[in-house]
Design an enzyme around this catalytic site. Sequence first.
Site, PDB file in Angstrom:
ATOM      1  N   LYS A 208     -36.747  14.887  77.083  1.00  0.00           N
ATOM      2  CA  LYS A 208     -35.929  16.104  76.912  1.00  0.00           C
ATOM      3  C   LYS A 208     -34.430  15.810  76.791  1.00  0.00           C
ATOM      4  O   LYS A 208     -33.946  14.760  77.206  1.00  0.00           O
ATOM      5  CB  LYS A 208     -36.239  17.100  78.025  1.00  0.00           C
ATOM      6  CG  LYS A 208     -37.602  17.759  77.757  1.00  0.00           C
ATOM      7  CD  LYS A 208     -37.949  18.873  78.695  1.00  0.00           C
ATOM      8  CE  LYS A 208     -39.306  19.462  78.254  1.00  0.00           C
ATOM      9  NZ  LYS A 208     -39.887  20.346  79.249  1.00  0.00           N
ATOM     10  N   ARG A 242     -46.191  16.223  82.823  1.00  0.00           N
ATOM     11  CA  ARG A 242     -46.477  16.455  81.395  1.00  0.00           C
ATOM     12  C   ARG A 242     -45.634  15.461  80.596  1.00  0.00           C
ATOM     13  O   ARG A 242     -44.415  15.569  80.572  1.00  0.00           O
ATOM     14  CB  ARG A 242     -46.119  17.894  81.041  1.00  0.00           C
ATOM     15  CG  ARG A 242     -46.409  18.278  79.600  1.00  0.00           C
ATOM     16  CD  ARG A 242     -45.951  19.697  79.302  1.00  0.00           C
ATOM     17  NE  ARG A 242     -46.289  20.103  77.972  1.00  0.00           N
ATOM     18  CZ  ARG A 242     -45.560  19.804  76.890  1.00  0.00           C
ATOM     19  NH1 ARG A 242     -44.467  19.072  77.004  1.00  0.00           N
ATOM     20  NH2 ARG A 242     -45.932  20.213  75.697  1.00  0.00           N
TER      21      ARG A 242
HETATM   22  N1  HH2 Z   1     -42.248  21.570  77.692  1.00  0.00           N
HETATM   23  C1  HH2 Z   1     -42.471  21.715  76.364  1.00  0.00           C
HETATM   24  C2  HH2 Z   1     -43.567  22.471  75.910  1.00  0.00           C
HETATM   25  N2  HH2 Z   1     -44.442  23.012  76.784  1.00  0.00           N
HETATM   26  N3  HH2 Z   1     -45.150  23.396  79.014  1.00  0.00           N
HETATM   27  C3  HH2 Z   1     -44.959  23.242  80.326  1.00  0.00           C
HETATM   28  N4  HH2 Z   1     -45.822  23.767  81.214  1.00  0.00           N
HETATM   29  N5  HH2 Z   1     -43.879  22.539  80.834  1.00  0.00           N
HETATM   30  C4  HH2 Z   1     -42.952  21.975  80.007  1.00  0.00           C
HETATM   31  O1  HH2 Z   1     -41.974  21.363  80.516  1.00  0.00           O
HETATM   32  C5  HH2 Z   1     -43.123  22.121  78.583  1.00  0.00           C
HETATM   33  C6  HH2 Z   1     -44.257  22.853  78.113  1.00  0.00           C
HETATM   34  C7  HH2 Z   1     -41.541  21.074  75.378  1.00  0.00           C
HETATM   35  O2  HH2 Z   1     -41.976  19.782  74.979  1.00  0.00           O
HETATM   36  P1  HH2 Z   1     -42.754  19.461  73.623  1.00  0.00           P
HETATM   37  O3  HH2 Z   1     -44.091  20.122  73.595  1.00  0.00           O
HETATM   38  O4  HH2 Z   1     -42.813  17.994  73.399  1.00  0.00           O
HETATM   39  O5  HH2 Z   1     -41.809  20.030  72.500  1.00  0.00           O
HETATM   40  P2  HH2 Z   1     -41.956  21.247  71.507  1.00  0.00           P
HETATM   41  O6  HH2 Z   1     -41.970  22.491  72.322  1.00  0.00           O
HETATM   42  O7  HH2 Z   1     -40.742  21.114  70.595  1.00  0.00           O
HETATM   43  O8  HH2 Z   1     -43.256  21.097  70.763  1.00  0.00           O
END
Ligand code: HH2
Length: 261
Positions: A208, A242
């Site tokens: 992040k 995660r």
């Molecule tokens: N962070 C992201 C997405 N979903 N869900 C939970 N429960 N907690 C988190 O910290 C969280 C989440 C963001 O990360 P990522 O899926 O890699 O990115 P993007 O939303 O751009 O697909």
Amino acid sequence: MPPKLMGVVNVTPDSFSDGGQYLDPAAAIRHGEQLVRDGAAILDVGGESTRPGAVEVDEAEELRRVEPVVAKLAETAAVSIDTSKLAVAEAALDAGASIVNDVTAFKHQPEMAALCAERGVGVVLMHMPGNPRTMQDDPRYEDVVDEVKAFLAERMEFTNGQGVEEERIWLDPGIGFGKTLEHNLELLRRLGELRGLGRPLVVGTSRKSFIGKVDGSAVEDRIGGSIASSVLAAAEGADVLRVHDVAEMAQALAVTNAVLG
Ligand code: HH2
């Protein structure tokens, strides 16, 4: 108990760190299977990016992205569906997912809580003020930990009131969602205070932007910061981490455990 690893499978063209790498379902499935071999206990499959300013995806497109991936990966691992949409959650549960991970904590479509109750599945409720398009517009808190805690307590009460047993609810402070660097650091430092809510904690720091704000690193160079923050979250009582880089994280946890005994 060492925390479980939730491996991220983004079936999107625009996720902030791996957008476009696994948009093809076959590539997403191969990636998910590799994450299981690397040590993931849960695979979190998502078809819409939640990064600040991301383009909204319509339901049909999100469904088209995630459904085949969930169906195949659910044969080998516990799958959570990362969505805020009722229809997507329903189709993913039909395809074999056993957890609904909603970054809006059922604020976007409150009917999702009743669906989860009816299906008897697990839920992850995450803290996010507003929505991904607006959340980084000057976030302010009197006390970020107290406010996140109160938000999660209220969403847990709502979800439980809709029939989801408390035992099936996991909580997440939403690192990077509507928070400045200082807010994210404070939440990680005082994560243990959220244990008072009495439910397992999910924490997602992986790759992040707060890491980049600490040392100026680009998104592809944040594994060290992801590991350090995740190990510290584990020490403060995180139950589920995660992460994108499951193999590296599994090694960090194994060594942490070996030292601590
Ligand atoms: N962070 C992201 C997405 N979903 N869900 C939970 N429960 N907690 C988190 O910290 C969280 C989440 C963001 O990360 P990522 O899926 O890699 O990115 P993007 O939303 O751009 O697909």
